[in-house]
Write a protein that holds these residues in place. Structure first.
Motif, mmCIF file in Angstrom:
data_model
loop_
_atom_site.group_PDB
_atom_site.id
_atom_site.type_symbol
_atom_site.label_atom_id
_atom_site.label_comp_id
_atom_site.label_asym_id
_atom_site.label_seq_id
_atom_site.Cartn_x
_atom_site.Cartn_y
_atom_site.Cartn_z
ATOM 1 N N THR A 139 -6.410 4.913 -17.588
ATOM 2 C CA THR A 139 -6.523 5.678 -16.344
ATOM 3 C C THR A 139 -5.993 7.083 -16.554
ATOM 4 O O THR A 139 -5.040 7.297 -17.293
ATOM 5 N N GLY A 140 -6.615 8.020 -15.874
ATOM 6 C CA GLY A 140 -6.185 9.408 -15.959
ATOM 7 C C GLY A 140 -5.451 9.883 -14.727
ATOM 8 O O GLY A 140 -4.926 10.986 -14.695
ATOM 9 N N GLY A 141 -5.415 9.060 -13.690
ATOM 10 C CA GLY A 141 -4.721 9.438 -12.461
ATOM 11 C C GLY A 141 -5.645 9.946 -11.379
ATOM 12 O O GLY A 141 -5.238 10.081 -10.224
ATOM 13 N N GLY A 142 -6.887 10.245 -11.712
ATOM 14 C CA GLY A 142 -7.831 10.753 -10.712
ATOM 15 C C GLY A 142 -8.139 9.726 -9.632
ATOM 16 O O GLY A 142 -8.258 10.064 -8.451
ATOM 17 N N GLY A 143 -8.252 8.459 -10.035
ATOM 18 C CA GLY A 143 -8.519 7.403 -9.065
ATOM 19 C C GLY A 143 -7.361 7.212 -8.106
ATOM 20 O O GLY A 143 -7.544 6.983 -6.916
ATOM 21 N N ALA A 144 -6.132 7.312 -8.619
ATOM 22 C CA ALA A 144 -4.951 7.164 -7.771
ATOM 23 C C ALA A 144 -4.855 8.311 -6.771
ATOM 24 O O ALA A 144 -4.539 8.100 -5.599
ATOM 25 N N VAL A 145 -5.153 9.522 -7.213
ATOM 26 C CA VAL A 145 -5.096 10.677 -6.311
ATOM 27 C C VAL A 145 -6.163 10.570 -5.223
ATOM 28 O O VAL A 145 -5.875 10.734 -4.027
ATOM 29 N N GLY A 158 -7.767 7.856 -4.212
ATOM 30 C CA GLY A 158 -7.466 6.713 -3.364
ATOM 31 C C GLY A 158 -6.321 7.002 -2.417
ATOM 32 O O GLY A 158 -6.328 6.586 -1.253
ATOM 33 N N GLY A 159 -5.305 7.703 -2.895
ATOM 34 C CA GLY A 159 -4.176 8.072 -2.041
ATOM 35 C C GLY A 159 -4.592 8.989 -0.909
ATOM 36 O O GLY A 159 -4.151 8.832 0.243
ATOM 37 N N LEU A 160 -5.431 9.960 -1.204
ATOM 38 C CA LEU A 160 -5.910 10.868 -0.151
ATOM 39 C C LEU A 160 -6.727 10.135 0.906
ATOM 40 O O LEU A 160 -6.534 10.326 2.107
ATOM 41 N N ILE A 161 -7.603 9.278 0.452
ATOM 42 C CA ILE A 161 -8.439 8.526 1.397
ATOM 43 C C ILE A 161 -7.578 7.548 2.193
ATOM 44 O O ILE A 161 -7.712 7.424 3.408
ATOM 45 N N GLY A 162 -6.691 6.838 1.501
ATOM 46 C CA GLY A 162 -5.814 5.889 2.184
ATOM 47 C C GLY A 162 -4.907 6.565 3.187
ATOM 48 O O GLY A 162 -4.666 6.046 4.288
ATOM 49 N N GLY A 163 -4.389 7.735 2.847
ATOM 50 C CA GLY A 163 -3.550 8.486 3.786
ATOM 51 C C GLY A 163 -4.331 8.936 5.005
ATOM 52 O O GLY A 163 -3.840 8.888 6.133
ATOM 53 N N ALA A 164 -5.575 9.368 4.788
ATOM 54 C CA ALA A 164 -6.409 9.798 5.921
ATOM 55 C C ALA A 164 -6.738 8.620 6.836
ATOM 56 O O ALA A 164 -6.714 8.754 8.064
ATOM 57 N N VAL A 165 -7.015 7.460 6.247
ATOM 58 C CA VAL A 165 -7.303 6.273 7.063
ATOM 59 C C VAL A 165 -6.035 5.808 7.775
ATOM 60 O O VAL A 165 -6.063 5.473 8.966
ATOM 61 N N THR A 211 0.495 6.101 7.703
ATOM 62 C CA THR A 211 -0.016 7.077 6.727
ATOM 63 C C THR A 211 0.587 6.822 5.354
ATOM 64 O O THR A 211 -0.120 6.849 4.336
ATOM 65 N N ALA A 212 1.898 6.540 5.309
ATOM 66 C CA ALA A 212 2.552 6.275 4.028
ATOM 67 C C ALA A 212 2.002 4.994 3.389
ATOM 68 O O ALA A 212 1.739 4.960 2.184
ATOM 69 N N LEU A 213 1.817 3.949 4.200
ATOM 70 C CA LEU A 213 1.252 2.705 3.667
ATOM 71 C C LEU A 213 -0.175 2.909 3.176
ATOM 72 O O LEU A 213 -0.564 2.384 2.123
ATOM 73 N N GLY A 214 -0.969 3.666 3.938
ATOM 74 C CA GLY A 214 -2.333 3.964 3.509
ATOM 75 C C GLY A 214 -2.362 4.759 2.223
ATOM 76 O O GLY A 214 -3.197 4.526 1.342
ATOM 77 N N LEU A 215 -1.431 5.699 2.094
ATOM 78 C CA LEU A 215 -1.340 6.524 0.895
ATOM 79 C C LEU A 215 -1.019 5.660 -0.329
ATOM 80 O O LEU A 215 -1.688 5.747 -1.361
ATOM 81 N N ILE A 216 -0.021 4.790 -0.206
ATOM 82 C CA ILE A 216 0.383 3.944 -1.329
ATOM 83 C C ILE A 216 -0.708 2.919 -1.660
ATOM 84 O O ILE A 216 -1.084 2.736 -2.816
ATOM 85 N N GLY A 217 -1.230 2.259 -0.624
ATOM 86 C CA GLY A 217 -2.283 1.266 -0.853
ATOM 87 C C GLY A 217 -3.534 1.884 -1.448
ATOM 88 O O GLY A 217 -4.153 1.330 -2.359
ATOM 89 N N GLY A 218 -3.926 3.049 -0.946
ATOM 90 C CA GLY A 218 -5.104 3.738 -1.479
ATOM 91 C C GLY A 218 -4.905 4.172 -2.918
ATOM 92 O O GLY A 218 -5.827 4.089 -3.739
ATOM 93 N N ALA A 219 -3.695 4.623 -3.247
ATOM 94 C CA ALA A 219 -3.413 5.044 -4.624
ATOM 95 C C ALA A 219 -3.498 3.847 -5.568
ATOM 96 O O ALA A 219 -4.068 3.945 -6.661
ATOM 97 N N LEU A 220 -2.931 2.707 -5.144
ATOM 98 C CA LEU A 220 -2.998 1.506 -5.986
ATOM 99 C C LEU A 220 -4.434 1.034 -6.162
ATOM 100 O O LEU A 220 -4.856 0.677 -7.268
ATOM 101 N N LEU A 221 -5.199 1.028 -5.073
ATOM 102 C CA LEU A 221 -6.598 0.591 -5.147
ATOM 103 C C LEU A 221 -7.431 1.549 -5.997
ATOM 104 O O LEU A 221 -8.238 1.122 -6.826
#
Length: 164
Positions: free
Chosen positions: A70-76, A78-85, A99-109
């Protein structure tokens, strides 16, 4: 008036998730049947004429391409999308927590999806060995042997195999 910006933000989040999930599908693999360059075992030079023979063996060749990680692009992403949701839910401190939970969950996903797409790949191909009528052997690496079976009589014409 507060519902309209939330709906726009929610629609943008759904669109972003759909766009990222479309990147998961692998590209289709297509080939032309029996149009392959032979790997000649014996003799060293392929014959310039038509040869006939029988299929002596068909073996499976497996090759593996290592993953790039992984290069980190997927985490970034996913974090942005998860935070927005996550920002769409709750009020006050509850919204900040969502927002914090969405950010963390989106980054992991997002990181998980990127790792799956960049993981190691295993490819299978086949080596078709043919005993020619003059007693020599020719070997062809093909992605799929199709309807060829051991014992079939074949014709080799300009590096192409066909049933005879």
């Amino acid at each position: 008036m507060k519902k309209l910006p939330r709906m726009v933000s929610l629609a943008a989040s759904v669109l972003a998730v759909a766009t990222l999930s479309a990147c998961v599908a692998p590209a289709p693999y297509t080939t032309n049947r029996y149009r392959y360059q032979p790997q000649v075992a014996y003799p060293a030079q392929p014959a310039p004429y038509t040869e006939y023979g029988r299929i002596a063996n068909i073996e499976v060749l497996r090759t593996e391409r290592p993953g790039t990680g992984t290069g980190g692009g997927g985490a970034v992403a996913g974090g942005l999308i998860g935070g927005a949701v996550g920002n769409q839910f709750g009020h006050g401190s509850g919204r900040a927590a969502a927002t914090a939970l969405g950010l963390i969950g989106g980054a992991l996903l997002g990181n998980s999806i990127e790792a799956q797409n960049n993981g190691p790949r295993v490819y299978e191909s086949y080596r078709v060995s043919i005993q020619t009528e003059n007693g020599g052997y020719r070997a062809f690496d093909v992605p799929n042997p199709g309807d060829l079976r051991i014992g079939d009589r074949v014709r080799i014409d300009s590096g192409r195999i066909s049933r005879f």
